[in-house]
Design an enzyme around this catalytic site. Structure first.
Site, PDB file in Angstrom:
ATOM      1  N   PRO A  94      44.754   8.039  24.342  1.00 33.06           N
ATOM      2  CA  PRO A  94      43.398   8.031  24.996  1.00 33.06           C
ATOM      3  C   PRO A  94      42.301   8.386  24.092  1.00 33.06           C
ATOM      4  O   PRO A  94      41.209   7.844  24.509  1.00 33.06           O
ATOM      5  CB  PRO A  94      43.971   9.637  24.838  1.00 33.06           C
ATOM      6  CG  PRO A  94      45.035   9.493  25.096  1.00 33.06           C
ATOM      7  CD  PRO A  94      45.885   8.456  24.839  1.00 33.06           C
ATOM      8  N   GLU A 108      48.285  14.829  27.244  1.00 27.36           N
ATOM      9  CA  GLU A 108      48.002  14.670  25.473  1.00 27.36           C
ATOM     10  C   GLU A 108      47.155  14.981  24.081  1.00 27.36           C
ATOM     11  O   GLU A 108      47.941  15.038  23.674  1.00 27.36           O
ATOM     12  CB  GLU A 108      49.009  13.384  25.073  1.00 27.36           C
ATOM     13  CG  GLU A 108      48.228  12.215  25.710  1.00 27.36           C
ATOM     14  CD  GLU A 108      48.744  11.084  26.411  1.00 27.36           C
ATOM     15  OE1 GLU A 108      48.274  10.403  27.057  1.00 27.36           O
ATOM     16  OE2 GLU A 108      48.088  12.297  27.867  1.00 27.36           O
ATOM     17  N   LEU A 142      43.600  14.360  22.878  1.00 32.68           N
ATOM     18  CA  LEU A 142      42.707  13.191  22.412  1.00 32.68           C
ATOM     19  C   LEU A 142      43.879  12.624  21.326  1.00 32.68           C
ATOM     20  O   LEU A 142      43.438  12.430  20.114  1.00 32.68           O
ATOM     21  CB  LEU A 142      41.331  13.653  21.568  1.00 32.68           C
ATOM     22  CG  LEU A 142      40.678  12.846  22.430  1.00 32.68           C
ATOM     23  CD1 LEU A 142      39.131  13.730  22.123  1.00 32.68           C
ATOM     24  CD2 LEU A 142      40.277  11.843  23.448  1.00 32.68           C
ATOM     25  N   HIS A 143      44.546  11.586  21.524  1.00 33.01           N
ATOM     26  CA  HIS A 143      45.705  11.383  20.504  1.00 33.01           C
ATOM     27  C   HIS A 143      46.233  10.146  21.120  1.00 33.01           C
ATOM     28  O   HIS A 143      45.691   9.189  22.402  1.00 33.01           O
ATOM     29  CB  HIS A 143      46.945  11.885  20.036  1.00 33.01           C
ATOM     30  CG  HIS A 143      46.977  13.345  19.396  1.00 33.01           C
ATOM     31  ND1 HIS A 143      46.242  13.810  18.663  1.00 33.01           N
ATOM     32  CD2 HIS A 143      46.196  15.020  20.583  1.00 33.01           C
ATOM     33  CE1 HIS A 143      45.944  15.443  18.259  1.00 33.01           C
ATOM     34  NE2 HIS A 143      45.955  15.914  20.070  1.00 33.01           N
ATOM     35  N   ALA A 144      46.756   8.723  20.175  1.00 32.82           N
ATOM     36  CA  ALA A 144      47.242   7.843  20.510  1.00 32.82           C
ATOM     37  C   ALA A 144      46.354   6.503  21.057  1.00 32.82           C
ATOM     38  O   ALA A 144      45.219   6.605  21.080  1.00 32.82           O
ATOM     39  CB  ALA A 144      48.701   7.925  21.218  1.00 32.82           C
TER      40      ALA A 144
END
Length: 100
Positions: free
Chosen positions: A25, A19, A21-23
């Site tokens: 991570p 996914e 580097l979002h949410a």
């Protein structure tokens, strides 16, 4: 070189989280950067670096899974810190590895 005499150190790494580097991570990465105690920047290849310890800056970077990012620092301990952070990002780990 900066005024303290440390050389800029960089690591180029491919984002291992599907996914990007979002949410979650991004949260893991920001905590890991803070835990190293070393000032670190992150940039997309060829892009402008941002403060890697800033969640807002990291989310604004929009790094996707499979994209290359550049981690950089010019502080004492930068080599070891960037090695650990590079492994975290490349392998999509849940926490900062103790060693590489």
């Amino acid at each position: 070189m900066n005024t303290k005499g440390y050389t800029m150190v960089e690591r180029r790494v491919t984002v291992g989280w599907a996914e990007g580097l979002h949410a979650r991570p991004a949260s893991i990465f920001v905590r890991a950067v803070t835990a190293t105690g070393v000032p670190v920047t992150i940039a997309k290849a060829g892009g402008n670096p941002v403060n890697a310890a800033s969640m807002l800056a990291l989310l604004g970077l929009g790094a996707q899974g499979g994209e290359e990012v550049v981690l950089a620092s010019e502080a004492e301990g930068a080599d070891a810190a960037l090695d650990r952070l590079a492994k975290l990002v490349a392998e999509g780990l849940d926490e900062l590895p103790e060693t590489v």
